[in-house]
Design an enzyme around this catalytic site. Structure first.
Site, PDB file in Angstrom:
ATOM      1  N   SER A   5       0.839  -1.205   0.000  1.00  0.00           N
ATOM      2  CA  SER A   5       0.000   0.000   0.000  1.00  0.00           C
ATOM      3  C   SER A   5       0.865   1.243   0.000  1.00  0.00           C
ATOM      4  O   SER A   5       1.972   1.249   0.575  1.00  0.00           O
ATOM      5  CB  SER A   5      -0.860  -0.020   1.271  1.00  0.00           C
ATOM      6  OG  SER A   5      -1.481   1.218   1.472  1.00  0.00           O
TER       7      SER A   5
ATOM      8  N   TYR B 217      -1.158  -1.090  10.785  1.00  0.00           N
ATOM      9  CA  TYR B 217      -1.539  -1.654   9.489  1.00  0.00           C
ATOM     10  C   TYR B 217      -0.412  -1.453   8.469  1.00  0.00           C
ATOM     11  O   TYR B 217       0.046  -2.393   7.813  1.00  0.00           O
ATOM     12  CB  TYR B 217      -2.844  -1.012   8.984  1.00  0.00           C
ATOM     13  CG  TYR B 217      -3.101  -1.246   7.515  1.00  0.00           C
ATOM     14  CD1 TYR B 217      -3.385  -2.523   7.037  1.00  0.00           C
ATOM     15  CD2 TYR B 217      -3.031  -0.191   6.591  1.00  0.00           C
ATOM     16  CE1 TYR B 217      -3.604  -2.738   5.674  1.00  0.00           C
ATOM     17  CE2 TYR B 217      -3.247  -0.396   5.238  1.00  0.00           C
ATOM     18  CZ  TYR B 217      -3.529  -1.673   4.788  1.00  0.00           C
ATOM     19  OH  TYR B 217      -3.729  -1.890   3.448  1.00  0.00           O
TER      20      TYR B 217
ATOM     21  N   LYS C 112       2.485  -4.071   6.376  1.00  0.00           N
ATOM     22  CA  LYS C 112       2.810  -4.093   4.937  1.00  0.00           C
ATOM     23  C   LYS C 112       4.325  -3.985   4.727  1.00  0.00           C
ATOM     24  O   LYS C 112       4.905  -4.725   3.921  1.00  0.00           O
ATOM     25  CB  LYS C 112       2.086  -2.948   4.216  1.00  0.00           C
ATOM     26  CG  LYS C 112       0.571  -3.082   4.200  1.00  0.00           C
ATOM     27  CD  LYS C 112       0.136  -4.266   3.379  1.00  0.00           C
ATOM     28  CE  LYS C 112      -1.349  -4.531   3.445  1.00  0.00           C
ATOM     29  NZ  LYS C 112      -1.734  -5.837   2.905  1.00  0.00           N
TER      30      LYS C 112
END
Ligand code: NAD
Ligand code: UD1
Length: 336
Positions: A124, A148, A152
């Protein structure tokens, strides 16, 4: 080529399954349904006119995973399965590290055990944190600011380590910017549970009358009109990027990291206006305070995607809004 699609009933995964079939691949879906709905599967059958194998399971179920990988003769993987709500990741970091990182490690051990070494990973633009400038290219510093985003970055690094020293692995980290839109059939689209966190699904629900108004998070950002600027990309364009990543891995080993964005920034007010035009509905809004953790501007330098994957986005903002609206208007309650 048989491709395992983890999280294949989710928003981006389901659109990628359609493109896989169109490109001649045989997708096999694994999904725990933690953030998706089984109803998506029959829609995929309708769109692709084919039966797509689906296994309702968590990717960390190693025994079952190994059976499926060998039974379905999987040779490559697109790994979408993850939890993705930023706010929730701050409140429950352990769930995010467990579901996104630990499960991925277990899954990669299963792949290694069976000699499957081609992985496309859903990363992302959030890994860039607050970028020093725009457009953002892949060599910018990675500085995720929430759990989050950190999950990644960690999995990206894992892929790099697996590919070090002449290893047989091929790994593509795809850093998505802001996917919106839906399949042109109106049969599949984004179906967030509860009140949406992201802008476009929120706008769509306001236009449909199921939410009263949008709150614009700040109009004092240093941007064209004071509202936040993002790189919105049609989910079908994004899905096609995965096909190019698979083709790339058929020719190359090693790790590569690529942005998938249009390369253009659009403000919140510009998106509202485009959506009103596409839907013929008003989107009432008011200006509220900035959201914690937000940044002013985020859009991609997409030259590497063209150079390495021979991929670029084709759909414009008008089309993204038309397709989002068709999905919203035809499926007021999502897949239910
Ligand atoms: P989504 O929630 O719609 O899809 C994810 C799917 O994975 C869901 O169907 C969910 O049920 C499944 N899943 C989650 N954990 C699982 C597990 N442990 N085992 C099996 N299935 C599991 O999300 P999406 O928008 O389609 O995103 C797909 C991927 O792209 C995610 O990795 C996400 O972090 C990443 N991403 C999304 C965006 C975005 O804006 N949508 C942006 C950048 C990156
Ligand atoms: C969010 C996530 C990011 C993730 C991305 C795509 C946060 C802090 N970041 O980023 O990690 O990669 O989604 O899934 O959640 N906006 C409003 N009102 C709203 C909702 C949004 O004004 O009700 C504005 C935001 O301030 C922003 C823009 O709309 O300027 C886009 O927001 P959003 O869709 O949440 O995406 P990102 O902020 O890019």
């Amino acid at each position: 080529m048989n491709v395992l699609v983890t999280g294949g009933l989710g928003y981006i995964g389901s659109h990628t399954v359609v493109e896989l079939v169109a490109a001649g691949y045989k997708p096999v879906i694994v999904d725990s349904l933690v953030n998706s709905n089984r109803g998506c599967l029959s829609r995929l059958h309708t769109i692709t006119n084919s039966e797509i194998p689906f296994y309702h399971m968590d990717i960390s179920d190693s025994t079952k995973m190994r059976q499926i990988l060998s039974k379905e003769k999987i040779t490559g993987v697109i790994h979408f399965a993850a939890l993705k709500a930023v706010g929730e990741s701050v409140a429950k970091p352990l769930s995010y590290y467990a579901n996104n990182v630990s499960s991925t490690i277990s899954f990669l051990e299963d792949l290694e055990h069976l000699g499957i070494r081609q992985v496309v990973f859903s990363s992302s633009a959030t890994v860039y944190g607050n970028p020093k400038s725009v457009p953002i290219s892949e060599d910018f510093e990675v500085h995720a600011i929430n759990p989050y985003g950190k999950t990644k970055s960690i999995i990206e690094e894992l892929g790099r380590d697996l590919c070090a020293n002449d290893s047989p692995w091929a790994w593509v980290n795809l850093r998505y910017f802001n996917p919106i839109g839906a399949h042109e059939s109106g049969l599949i689209g984004e179906d967030p549970k509860g009140i949406p966190n992201n802008l476009l699904p929120y706008i769509a629900k306001v236009a449909a009358g199921s939410l009263p108004e949008l709150v614009v998070f700040g109009d004092d950002w240093p941007t064209i009109d004071g509202t936040g600027v993002r790189d919105y990309i049609h989910v079908v364009d994004l899905a096609k990027g995965h096909i190019e990543a698979l083709r790339y891995m058929e020719r190359n080993r090693g790790e590569v990291t690529v942005n998938l964005g249009t390369g253009s920034g659009v403000s919140v007010l510009e998106l509202i206006s485009a959506f009103e035009k596409a839907s013929g509905r008003k989107v009432p809004y008011r200006i509220g305070p900035r959201r914690q953790g937000d940044i002013a501007e985020c859009f991609a330098d997409s030259t590497k995607a063209l150079k390495i994957l021979n991929w670029r986005a084709h759909f414009n903002l008008e089309r993204m809004c038309q397709d989002s609206w068709r999905w919203q208007a035809q499926n007021q309650r999502g897949y239910e």
